[in-house]
Write a protein that holds these residues in place. Structure first.
Motif, PDB file in Angstrom:
ATOM      1  N   GLU A 107      83.093   5.424 -55.052  1.00 30.27           N
ATOM      2  CA  GLU A 107      84.280   5.877 -54.334  1.00 30.27           C
ATOM      3  C   GLU A 107      85.556   5.301 -54.934  1.00 30.27           C
ATOM      4  O   GLU A 107      86.582   5.982 -54.984  1.00 30.27           O
ATOM      5  CB  GLU A 107      84.165   5.509 -52.859  1.00 30.27           C
ATOM      6  CG  GLU A 107      83.096   6.291 -52.131  1.00 30.27           C
ATOM      7  CD  GLU A 107      82.842   5.787 -50.733  1.00 30.27           C
ATOM      8  OE1 GLU A 107      83.549   4.853 -50.288  1.00 30.27           O
ATOM      9  OE2 GLU A 107      81.935   6.318 -50.080  1.00 30.27           O
ATOM     10  N   ASP A 108      85.497   4.052 -55.423  1.00 30.82           N
ATOM     11  CA  ASP A 108      86.667   3.457 -56.081  1.00 30.82           C
ATOM     12  C   ASP A 108      87.022   4.224 -57.352  1.00 30.82           C
ATOM     13  O   ASP A 108      88.188   4.502 -57.618  1.00 30.82           O
ATOM     14  CB  ASP A 108      86.411   1.988 -56.413  1.00 30.82           C
ATOM     15  CG  ASP A 108      86.406   1.107 -55.179  1.00 30.82           C
ATOM     16  OD1 ASP A 108      86.865   1.564 -54.112  1.00 30.82           O
ATOM     17  OD2 ASP A 108      85.931  -0.044 -55.286  1.00 30.82           O
ATOM     18  N   GLY A 109      86.011   4.548 -58.153  1.00 27.79           N
ATOM     19  CA  GLY A 109      86.264   5.335 -59.359  1.00 27.79           C
ATOM     20  C   GLY A 109      86.748   6.725 -59.036  1.00 27.79           C
ATOM     21  O   GLY A 109      87.625   7.282 -59.710  1.00 27.79           O
ATOM     22  N   LEU A 110      86.209   7.295 -57.989  1.00 27.04           N
ATOM     23  CA  LEU A 110      86.607   8.634 -57.566  1.00 27.04           C
ATOM     24  C   LEU A 110      88.047   8.649 -57.060  1.00 27.04           C
ATOM     25  O   LEU A 110      88.792   9.591 -57.329  1.00 27.04           O
ATOM     26  CB  LEU A 110      85.663   9.112 -56.467  1.00 27.04           C
ATOM     27  CG  LEU A 110      85.709  10.583 -56.136  1.00 27.04           C
ATOM     28  CD1 LEU A 110      85.223  11.381 -57.332  1.00 27.04           C
ATOM     29  CD2 LEU A 110      84.860  10.867 -54.937  1.00 27.04           C
ATOM     30  N   ARG A 111      88.449   7.599 -56.385  1.00 31.04           N
ATOM     31  CA  ARG A 111      89.828   7.506 -55.904  1.00 31.04           C
ATOM     32  C   ARG A 111      90.802   7.500 -57.079  1.00 31.04           C
ATOM     33  O   ARG A 111      91.858   8.130 -57.035  1.00 31.04           O
ATOM     34  CB  ARG A 111      89.986   6.240 -55.074  1.00 31.04           C
ATOM     35  CG  ARG A 111      91.265   6.166 -54.283  1.00 31.04           C
ATOM     36  CD  ARG A 111      91.263   4.986 -53.321  1.00 31.04           C
ATOM     37  NE  ARG A 111      90.183   5.084 -52.343  1.00 31.04           N
ATOM     38  CZ  ARG A 111      89.141   4.235 -52.289  1.00 31.04           C
ATOM     39  NH1 ARG A 111      89.050   3.241 -53.135  1.00 31.04           N
ATOM     40  NH2 ARG A 111      88.219   4.387 -51.373  1.00 31.04           N
ATOM     41  N   HIS A 112      90.419   6.818 -58.161  1.00 26.25           N
ATOM     42  CA  HIS A 112      91.271   6.818 -59.351  1.00 26.25           C
ATOM     43  C   HIS A 112      91.324   8.224 -59.960  1.00 26.25           C
ATOM     44  O   HIS A 112      92.393   8.691 -60.359  1.00 26.25           O
ATOM     45  CB  HIS A 112      90.745   5.810 -60.372  1.00 26.25           C
ATOM     46  CG  HIS A 112      91.582   5.729 -61.602  1.00 26.25           C
ATOM     47  ND1 HIS A 112      92.696   4.936 -61.682  1.00 26.25           N
ATOM     48  CD2 HIS A 112      91.484   6.360 -62.793  1.00 26.25           C
ATOM     49  CE1 HIS A 112      93.248   5.076 -62.871  1.00 26.25           C
ATOM     50  NE2 HIS A 112      92.525   5.934 -63.564  1.00 26.25           N
ATOM     51  N   LEU A 113      90.174   8.905 -60.023  1.00 27.63           N
ATOM     52  CA  LEU A 113      90.133  10.249 -60.599  1.00 27.63           C
ATOM     53  C   LEU A 113      90.850  11.275 -59.727  1.00 27.63           C
ATOM     54  O   LEU A 113      91.280  12.316 -60.227  1.00 27.63           O
ATOM     55  CB  LEU A 113      88.691  10.691 -60.823  1.00 27.63           C
ATOM     56  CG  LEU A 113      87.945   9.978 -61.947  1.00 27.63           C
ATOM     57  CD1 LEU A 113      86.481  10.386 -61.943  1.00 27.63           C
ATOM     58  CD2 LEU A 113      88.588  10.286 -63.289  1.00 27.63           C
ATOM     59  N   LEU A 114      90.973  11.003 -58.463  1.00 28.57           N
ATOM     60  CA  LEU A 114      91.649  11.937 -57.572  1.00 28.57           C
ATOM     61  C   LEU A 114      93.115  12.094 -57.961  1.00 28.57           C
ATOM     62  O   LEU A 114      93.657  13.203 -57.925  1.00 28.57           O
ATOM     63  CB  LEU A 114      91.539  11.444 -56.120  1.00 28.57           C
ATOM     64  CG  LEU A 114      92.135  12.329 -55.040  1.00 28.57           C
ATOM     65  CD1 LEU A 114      91.409  13.671 -55.018  1.00 28.57           C
ATOM     66  CD2 LEU A 114      92.018  11.652 -53.694  1.00 28.57           C
ATOM     67  N   PHE A 115      93.738  11.004 -58.368  1.00 27.11           N
ATOM     68  CA  PHE A 115      95.157  11.057 -58.726  1.00 27.11           C
ATOM     69  C   PHE A 115      95.393  11.230 -60.225  1.00 27.11           C
ATOM     70  O   PHE A 115      96.453  11.676 -60.628  1.00 27.11           O
ATOM     71  CB  PHE A 115      95.871   9.802 -58.215  1.00 27.11           C
ATOM     72  CG  PHE A 115      95.863   9.720 -56.720  1.00 27.11           C
ATOM     73  CD1 PHE A 115      96.665  10.561 -55.970  1.00 27.11           C
ATOM     74  CD2 PHE A 115      95.028   8.837 -56.061  1.00 27.11           C
ATOM     75  CE1 PHE A 115      96.647  10.505 -54.583  1.00 27.11           C
ATOM     76  CE2 PHE A 115      95.008   8.776 -54.684  1.00 27.11           C
ATOM     77  CZ  PHE A 115      95.821   9.613 -53.940  1.00 27.11           C
ATOM     78  N   GLN A 116      94.407  10.857 -61.043  1.00 26.51           N
ATOM     79  CA  GLN A 116      94.515  11.010 -62.495  1.00 26.51           C
ATOM     80  C   GLN A 116      93.196  11.560 -63.033  1.00 26.51           C
ATOM     81  O   GLN A 116      92.376  10.827 -63.573  1.00 26.51           O
ATOM     82  CB  GLN A 116      94.844   9.672 -63.154  1.00 26.51           C
ATOM     83  CG  GLN A 116      96.166   9.117 -62.710  1.00 26.51           C
ATOM     84  CD  GLN A 116      96.408   7.725 -63.271  1.00 26.51           C
ATOM     85  OE1 GLN A 116      95.558   7.130 -63.903  1.00 26.51           O
ATOM     86  NE2 GLN A 116      97.598   7.219 -63.032  1.00 26.51           N
ATOM     87  N   PRO A 117      92.948  12.869 -62.903  1.00 26.60           N
ATOM     88  CA  PRO A 117      91.655  13.429 -63.261  1.00 26.60           C
ATOM     89  C   PRO A 117      91.301  13.326 -64.745  1.00 26.60           C
ATOM     90  O   PRO A 117      90.128  13.398 -65.097  1.00 26.60           O
ATOM     91  CB  PRO A 117      91.747  14.896 -62.834  1.00 26.60           C
ATOM     92  CG  PRO A 117      93.081  15.103 -62.252  1.00 26.60           C
ATOM     93  CD  PRO A 117      93.839  13.857 -62.315  1.00 26.60           C
TER      94      PRO A 117
END
Length: 137
Positions: free
Chosen positions: A56-66
Motif C-alpha cells: 500500500e505504501d508503494g501504491l500510494r507513491h504510484l498513485l501520484f507519480q505513476p
C-alpha cells in the motif's frame, strides 16, 4: 518374615511416587513445541500484514507519480527498514495492465523463514498484490 517376590512387584506397580514427574516429562516437550509454533504463526501473520502495508505504501507513491517505479521501490524499502523483515527476501514487480481497466499492478513476494523444529517448509512464500487505476485519456 520374608516377602514373596510376586507380592513386592505388585506393590511396586501400585506406588504413585514420581508419577507427576513422569507426566511432566511427557507433557512439557509437546507444550513447548506448541508454544513455539504459536509464536511462529504469529510472526507469519505479522510478516503478511507488513507486506500488505508495504504494498500500500508503494501504491500510494504510484498513485501520484505513476511513472516513478524506482521511487515506489525506494518508498517500500524505506518503510521496510522500520520492520523486523529481511529486505533481501523481498521481490517487487510492477506491471501495467489493461484488463479489466488500465491500472498498475504492484506485487510483493516475500520468503518467510520458519524457525524451529516444525514439519513445515523451510521458507513460506507470502504475497501481496495492490492495484492503482490509471487516469483515462
Amino acid at each position: 518374615m520374608k516377602r514373596r517376590p510376586d507380592k513386592s512387584l505388585a506393590d511396586f506397580l501400585r506406588q504413585e511416587r514420581g508419577s507427576a514427574a513422569v507426566e511432566f516429562a511427557i507433557v512439557i516437550p509437546v507444550f513447548l513445541v506448541c508454544i513455539m509454533a504459536l509464536f511462529q504463526v504469529g510472526f507469519g501473520v505479522y510478516a503478511h500484514s507488513t507486506i500488505s502495508r508495504l504494498a500500500e505504501d508503494g501504491l500510494r507513491h504510484l498513485l501520484f507519480q505513476p511513472d516513478d517505479e524506482s521511487g515506489a521501490r525506494d518508498a517500500i524499502f524505506a518503510a521496510m527498514s522500520h520492520t523486523a523483515l529481511d529486505p533481501a527476501q523481498l521481490t517487487i514487480s510492477m506491471q501495467n495492465q489493461t484488463e479489466p481497466y488500465d491500472h498498475i499492478e504492484l506485487r510483493l513476494d516475500y520468503l518467510f523463514q520458519v524457525l524451529g523444529p516444525f514439519p513445515l517448509p523451510e521458507r513460506v512464500p507470502l504475497h501481496a498484490v495492490a492495484m492503482v487505476p490509471l487516469a483515462g485519456d
